[in-house]
Design a protein around this motif. Structure first.
Motif, mmCIF file in Angstrom:
data_model
loop_
_atom_site.group_PDB
_atom_site.id
_atom_site.type_symbol
_atom_site.label_atom_id
_atom_site.label_comp_id
_atom_site.label_asym_id
_atom_site.label_seq_id
_atom_site.Cartn_x
_atom_site.Cartn_y
_atom_site.Cartn_z
ATOM 1 N N GLU A 73 -4.655 10.424 4.823
ATOM 2 C CA GLU A 73 -5.499 10.250 3.654
ATOM 3 C C GLU A 73 -6.201 8.902 3.777
ATOM 4 O OE1 GLU A 73 -5.219 10.613 -1.191
ATOM 5 O OE2 GLU A 73 -3.398 10.641 -0.003
ATOM 6 N N PHE B 169 -8.546 5.927 2.002
ATOM 7 C CA PHE B 169 -8.936 5.336 0.726
ATOM 8 C C PHE B 169 -10.104 4.388 0.975
ATOM 9 C CE2 PHE B 169 -4.449 6.331 0.549
ATOM 10 C CZ PHE B 169 -4.356 7.046 -0.628
ATOM 11 N N TYR C 232 -12.526 1.324 -0.513
ATOM 12 C CA TYR C 232 -12.573 0.245 -1.493
ATOM 13 C C TYR C 232 -13.815 -0.584 -1.275
ATOM 14 C CZ TYR C 232 -7.699 1.465 -2.185
ATOM 15 O OH TYR C 232 -6.546 2.152 -2.444
ATOM 16 N N LYS D 43 -3.870 3.188 3.564
ATOM 17 C CA LYS D 43 -2.850 2.984 2.535
ATOM 18 C C LYS D 43 -3.509 2.734 1.193
ATOM 19 C CE LYS D 43 0.752 1.151 5.478
ATOM 20 N NZ LYS D 43 1.745 0.101 5.666
ATOM 21 N N LYS D 44 -2.877 3.217 0.150
ATOM 22 C CA LYS D 44 -3.396 3.011 -1.185
ATOM 23 C C LYS D 44 -3.049 1.607 -1.651
ATOM 24 C CE LYS D 44 -3.626 5.122 -5.699
ATOM 25 N NZ LYS D 44 -3.280 6.274 -6.512
ATOM 26 N N PRO E 23 -6.473 -2.515 -6.509
ATOM 27 C CA PRO E 23 -7.761 -2.408 -5.816
ATOM 28 C C PRO E 23 -8.848 -3.323 -6.373
ATOM 29 C CG PRO E 23 -7.339 -0.447 -7.106
ATOM 30 C CD PRO E 23 -6.091 -1.275 -7.155
#
Length: 61
Positions: free
Chosen positions: A8, A10, A12, A25-26, A30
């Protein structure tokens, strides 16, 4: 043949430069993330990159 596990991704955005980057990585916070360029903008005394890298970055900007 085994299936590969999908990662997955992410995305930003840096709060200072507006640069978009992606991680696998989440992030917990954020809104507090900044890019490497943004970090060195805030902390020029901690910029330990070699001189040729600094010159290359200045030429690109």
């Amino acid at each position: 043949m085994a299936r590969s596990k999908k990662k997955e991704i992410f995305r930003y955005e840096c709060t200072l430069t507006g640069e978009t980057y992606k991680t696998t990585k989440k992030a917990k916070h954020p809104d507090e993330l900044i890019s490497v360029a943004g970090y060195y903008e805030l902390n020029p005394e901690k910029d330990d990159r070699p001189e040729h890298i600094k010159k290359e970055i200045e030429e690109n900007n």
